[in-house]
Write a protein that holds these residues in place. Structure first.
Motif, PDB file in Angstrom:
ATOM      1  N   LEU A 150      57.058  68.064  34.198  1.00  0.00           N
ATOM      2  CA  LEU A 150      56.792  69.125  33.216  1.00  0.00           C
ATOM      3  C   LEU A 150      55.299  69.301  32.971  1.00  0.00           C
ATOM      4  O   LEU A 150      54.838  70.430  32.729  1.00  0.00           O
ATOM      5  N   LYS A 151      54.540  68.225  33.046  1.00  0.00           N
ATOM      6  CA  LYS A 151      53.089  68.337  32.865  1.00  0.00           C
ATOM      7  C   LYS A 151      52.458  69.134  33.991  1.00  0.00           C
ATOM      8  O   LYS A 151      51.582  69.978  33.762  1.00  0.00           O
ATOM      9  N   LYS A 152      52.888  68.889  35.229  1.00  0.00           N
ATOM     10  CA  LYS A 152      52.345  69.642  36.362  1.00  0.00           C
ATOM     11  C   LYS A 152      52.756  71.111  36.311  1.00  0.00           C
ATOM     12  O   LYS A 152      52.016  71.988  36.778  1.00  0.00           O
ATOM     13  N   LEU A 153      53.941  71.383  35.733  1.00  0.00           N
ATOM     14  CA  LEU A 153      54.412  72.770  35.653  1.00  0.00           C
ATOM     15  C   LEU A 153      53.845  73.496  34.447  1.00  0.00           C
ATOM     16  O   LEU A 153      54.098  74.697  34.275  1.00  0.00           O
ATOM     17  N   GLY A 154      53.084  72.799  33.608  1.00  0.00           N
ATOM     18  CA  GLY A 154      52.469  73.430  32.456  1.00  0.00           C
ATOM     19  C   GLY A 154      53.417  73.739  31.318  1.00  0.00           C
ATOM     20  O   GLY A 154      53.156  74.664  30.533  1.00  0.00           O
ATOM     21  N   VAL A 155      54.507  72.976  31.189  1.00  0.00           N
ATOM     22  CA  VAL A 155      55.473  73.188  30.106  1.00  0.00           C
ATOM     23  C   VAL A 155      54.905  72.593  28.825  1.00  0.00           C
ATOM     24  O   VAL A 155      54.377  71.468  28.838  1.00  0.00           O
ATOM     25  N   PRO A 156      54.972  73.284  27.690  1.00  0.00           N
ATOM     26  CA  PRO A 156      54.435  72.750  26.433  1.00  0.00           C
ATOM     27  C   PRO A 156      55.114  71.433  26.052  1.00  0.00           C
ATOM     28  O   PRO A 156      56.299  71.208  26.313  1.00  0.00           O
ATOM     29  N   ASP A 253      61.647  78.175  38.864  1.00  0.00           N
ATOM     30  CA  ASP A 253      61.868  78.341  40.298  1.00  0.00           C
ATOM     31  C   ASP A 253      61.433  77.074  41.031  1.00  0.00           C
ATOM     32  O   ASP A 253      60.292  76.599  40.872  1.00  0.00           O
ATOM     33  N   ILE A 254      62.327  76.514  41.833  1.00  0.00           N
ATOM     34  CA  ILE A 254      62.039  75.245  42.484  1.00  0.00           C
ATOM     35  C   ILE A 254      60.949  75.376  43.550  1.00  0.00           C
ATOM     36  O   ILE A 254      60.149  74.440  43.757  1.00  0.00           O
ATOM     37  N   GLU A 255      60.865  76.529  44.210  1.00  0.00           N
ATOM     38  CA  GLU A 255      59.810  76.715  45.217  1.00  0.00           C
ATOM     39  C   GLU A 255      58.443  76.818  44.551  1.00  0.00           C
ATOM     40  O   GLU A 255      57.464  76.228  45.030  1.00  0.00           O
ATOM     41  N   ASP A 256      58.375  77.549  43.433  1.00  0.00           N
ATOM     42  CA  ASP A 256      57.111  77.654  42.703  1.00  0.00           C
ATOM     43  C   ASP A 256      56.720  76.289  42.149  1.00  0.00           C
ATOM     44  O   ASP A 256      55.540  75.903  42.174  1.00  0.00           O
ATOM     45  N   SER A 257      57.700  75.531  41.664  1.00  0.00           N
ATOM     46  CA  SER A 257      57.420  74.193  41.143  1.00  0.00           C
ATOM     47  C   SER A 257      56.931  73.265  42.262  1.00  0.00           C
ATOM     48  O   SER A 257      56.013  72.461  42.051  1.00  0.00           O
ATOM     49  N   SER A 259      55.279  74.137  44.933  1.00  0.00           N
ATOM     50  CA  SER A 259      53.902  74.533  45.256  1.00  0.00           C
ATOM     51  C   SER A 259      52.920  73.943  44.253  1.00  0.00           C
ATOM     52  O   SER A 259      51.837  73.468  44.620  1.00  0.00           O
ATOM     53  N   LYS A 260      53.279  73.962  42.963  1.00  0.00           N
ATOM     54  CA  LYS A 260      52.404  73.398  41.939  1.00  0.00           C
ATOM     55  C   LYS A 260      52.279  71.886  42.086  1.00  0.00           C
ATOM     56  O   LYS A 260      51.261  71.302  41.691  1.00  0.00           O
ATOM     57  N   CYS A 261      53.285  71.255  42.648  1.00  0.00           N
ATOM     58  CA  CYS A 261      53.236  69.802  42.880  1.00  0.00           C
ATOM     59  C   CYS A 261      52.667  69.461  44.259  1.00  0.00           C
ATOM     60  O   CYS A 261      52.703  68.296  44.676  1.00  0.00           O
ATOM     61  N   LEU A 263      53.708  70.154  47.262  1.00  0.00           N
ATOM     62  CA  LEU A 263      54.673  69.804  48.309  1.00  0.00           C
ATOM     63  C   LEU A 263      54.602  70.885  49.385  1.00  0.00           C
ATOM     64  O   LEU A 263      54.829  72.066  49.122  1.00  0.00           O
ATOM     65  N   LYS A 264      54.293  70.503  50.613  1.00  0.00           N
ATOM     66  CA  LYS A 264      54.032  71.483  51.658  1.00  0.00           C
ATOM     67  C   LYS A 264      55.313  72.110  52.202  1.00  0.00           C
ATOM     68  O   LYS A 264      55.329  73.294  52.544  1.00  0.00           O
ATOM     69  N   LEU A 265      56.382  71.321  52.324  1.00  0.00           N
ATOM     70  CA  LEU A 265      57.651  71.871  52.783  1.00  0.00           C
ATOM     71  C   LEU A 265      58.488  72.226  51.565  1.00  0.00           C
ATOM     72  O   LEU A 265      58.940  71.323  50.830  1.00  0.00           O
ATOM     73  N   LEU A 266      58.697  73.500  51.312  1.00  0.00           N
ATOM     74  CA  LEU A 266      59.383  73.946  50.102  1.00  0.00           C
ATOM     75  C   LEU A 266      60.890  73.726  50.238  1.00  0.00           C
ATOM     76  O   LEU A 266      61.473  73.913  51.318  1.00  0.00           O
ATOM     77  N   PRO A 267      61.550  73.315  49.151  1.00  0.00           N
ATOM     78  CA  PRO A 267      63.002  73.093  49.203  1.00  0.00           C
ATOM     79  C   PRO A 267      63.752  74.392  49.497  1.00  0.00           C
ATOM     80  O   PRO A 267      63.371  75.483  49.040  1.00  0.00           O
ATOM     81  N   ALA A 268      64.840  74.267  50.253  1.00  0.00           N
ATOM     82  CA  ALA A 268      65.647  75.442  50.607  1.00  0.00           C
ATOM     83  C   ALA A 268      66.841  75.610  49.697  1.00  0.00           C
ATOM     84  O   ALA A 268      67.600  76.577  49.849  1.00  0.00           O
ATOM     85  N   SER A 269      67.043  74.684  48.744  1.00  0.00           N
ATOM     86  CA  SER A 269      68.171  74.770  47.821  1.00  0.00           C
ATOM     87  C   SER A 269      67.718  74.284  46.450  1.00  0.00           C
ATOM     88  O   SER A 269      66.532  74.005  46.238  1.00  0.00           O
ATOM     89  N   SER A 270      68.666  74.160  45.544  1.00  0.00           N
ATOM     90  CA  SER A 270      68.331  73.716  44.189  1.00  0.00           C
ATOM     91  C   SER A 270      68.238  72.206  44.061  1.00  0.00           C
ATOM     92  O   SER A 270      67.968  71.699  42.963  1.00  0.00           O
ATOM     93  N   HIS A 271      68.456  71.479  45.145  1.00  0.00           N
ATOM     94  CA  HIS A 271      68.363  70.015  45.090  1.00  0.00           C
ATOM     95  C   HIS A 271      66.895  69.595  44.941  1.00  0.00           C
ATOM     96  O   HIS A 271      66.019  70.055  45.691  1.00  0.00           O
ATOM     97  N   CYS A 272      66.637  68.685  43.989  1.00  0.00           N
ATOM     98  CA  CYS A 272      65.265  68.344  43.585  1.00  0.00           C
ATOM     99  C   CYS A 272      64.763  67.013  44.138  1.00  0.00           C
ATOM    100  O   CYS A 272      63.691  66.536  43.730  1.00  0.00           O
TER     101      CYS A 272
END
Length: 513
Positions: A150-156, A253-257, A259-261, A263-272
């Motif tokens: 959450l800190k990397k994603l900028g969540v309050p 969005d998991i792909e946007d998340s 990128s902020k972390c 991660l070069k290979l973006l996930p193709a599903s909702s699995h984290c």
């Protein structure tokens, strides 16, 4: 540098990933059967030099918030260990996380006590790793990575829920002020997009009710639930997750998340799983569950790494020093070459100057020997100065005595009394010989003096000379003829008193005394 490998451990299998520069490579999955454990052992044998980190996502876990007094050092560690033993009896994988100090005067500390309560899930895998002596850096729980995400994603940093999907399960975590306070794992029965959306809505409401019942939040307190999902599931989630007065939903969005972390290979599903594994590789939390015995091989690896680093540093220092020495030696060689050229030039100039001199009737070597011999004779020749100083000392205070002359000569011990000049014989040859001085002088006492006074002055002079035992004094001529065979007439004496009275002395000294 040793490769880093991440082990994702769930209730029924482990998956191993190699992480390098933001890229996760899945190197295999192993189930908890005998074949799976045997394959996992072979995999560890092939990668024994890698550093392993375990990320656990299991349902058998416990979280509890406690308040302890303001303590430091060993006292704090003791009370935390006692609390963990009381809450999680027989649990081997435990940890604690500070949630900050209260602002009261006592400044009591709030801590989160956590444990992975089912050791049987970890025992076979940890046993194989211990037998292979691979370095285990730590065991981490997936919900403890929620604050970093959450800190990397900028969540309050406000009270919120975080819902993520991984390994056929739904992870639900409650965070407050950027710190984890509670988490639980729910099996995901329906893995379709619609089933995932419906599970998000249902489980978020259940977790809110549980937190209210545990008095972790107020009954009317508003919460935001952050749902981490792929873009293709956003519409279904928005249809299923409807905001209420106390619970609102926000889809991340998991792909946007990813990128902020970074991660070069973006996930193709909702699995984290890739997102949390990347966080584990780049921003490991401070709290981990492995004890010192389980991390023993990792500590040995750290010691070896430090020793290797020190060795490399020493080697580089030696190389730098040797390079400096080579540079200094090169400079000195250059200076030697320059000095050699200057010396050769000086010799040529000297030779040119010497060529302009008129020729001498002998060679340089002969002339050098003659000069050396002269210097030796000059050093070793005898001088009359010591004897003259003795005579001068005797004349001191005798104003009536005037010297007319001194004849000085030297006699060698081998020869019969023969005189030689000081430069003719060396000092060694004259040692034991005699130096003699014939002193001639007159006594002038004035017209009022009488013969007795003249003789007294003369006697004092002779006595002063004889005072030095090294001197032999012989009177050759007295101021008056006082021999017994001659007569002393009064008239003659009165006339002669007005004339200067001459005397002669022989003073001798043995050379070398």
């Amino acid at each position: 540098m040793a490769a880093r490998r991440l082990i994702y451990l769930s209730g029924h299998q482990v998956s191993v990933f190699q992480w390098q520069s933001g890229v996760l490579a899945n190197e295999g999955s192993f189930d908890a059967s005998e074949d799976g454990l045997r394959a996992f052992s072979g995999y560890l044998a092939e990668n024994a030099k890698s550093i392993f980190v375990i990320l656990a996502n299991v349902a058998e876990e416990g979280f509890h918030i406690e308040t302890i007094p303001f303590l430091r050092g060993e006292d704090r560690r003791s009370i935390v260990a006692r609390k963990l033993g009381q809450l999680f009896f027989n649990a081997r994988l435990t940890t604690s996380l500070s949630l900050g100090h209260q602002k009261s005067r006592r400044r009591d500390e709030r801590i989160l006590l956590a444990a992975l309560t089912n050791h049987e899930v970890f025992a076979p895998w940890l046993g194989i790793m211990a037998s292979k002596e691979v370095p285990l850096a730590g065991i981490y729980s997936l919900p403890l990575l929620g604050p970093s995400l959450l800190k990397k994603l900028g969540v309050p940093q406000e009270p919120c829920l975080l819902l993520t999907i991984q390994d056929q399960s739904l992870r639900q975590s409650y965070l407050e002020n950027g710190e984890l306070h509670f988490s639980r794992l729910t099996p995901l029965q329906n893995t379709s997009i619609g089933g995932i959306a419906q599970t998000f809505s249902t489980e978020a409401s259940k977790l809110q009710q549980y937190l209210v019942s545990q008095r972790l939040i107020g009954r009317k307190q508003a919460l935001t639930a952050y749902l981490l999902a792929h873009a293709n599931a956003r519409k279904a989630i928005e249809n299923s997750c409807v905001d209420s007065e106390t619970l609102s939903f926000t889809t991340l969005d998991i792909e946007d998340s990813a990128s902020k972390c970074h991660l070069k290979l973006l996930p193709a599903s909702s699995h984290c799983e890739p997102l949390f594994l990347n966080l584990l590789a780049t921003a490991r939390p401070a709290a981990q569950f492995a004890n010192d015995e389980q991390r023993h091989d990792y500590h040995l690896w750290l010691v070896r790494a430090v020793l290797r680093g020190v060795g490399v540093l020493v080697m580089l220092s030696c190389l730098l020093l040797s390079g400096k020495q080579l540079f200094d030696a090169h400079q000195i060689n250059q200076e030697i070459a320059v000095l050699g050229e200057e010396t050769a030039l000086g010799r040529r100039r000297y030779a040119d100057i010497v060529d302009t001199f008129p020729p001498i009737p002998t060679s340089n070597e002969t002339l050098r020997r003659v000069i050396d011999r002269y210097a030796e004779l000059e050093k070793s020749s005898i001088s009359p100065a010591p004897l003259y100083r003795e005579i001068s000392r005797a004349l001191d205070g005798a104003a009536a005595v005037e010297l007319d002359g001194i004849e000085w000569k030297v006699s060698a011990v081998r020869s019969s009394p023969a005189s030689a000049s000081p430069d003719a014989l060396s000092y060694d040859a004259l040692t034991g010989g005699t130096e003699t001085a014939i002193v001639r002088g007159t006594l002038r006492l004035g017209v009022e003096s009488n013969p007795r006074q003249v003789l007294a002055v003369f006697k004092r002079l002779v006595d002063k000379l004889k005072f030095n035992p090294e001197l032999e004094v012989e009177v050759l001529q007295q101021p008056f003829d006082v021999e017994s065979g001659k007569s002393l007439k009064g008239g003659d004496t009165a006339f002669e008193d007005e004339l200067p009275r001459s005397f002669k002395l022989r003073i001798s000294r043995t050379i070398g005394t």
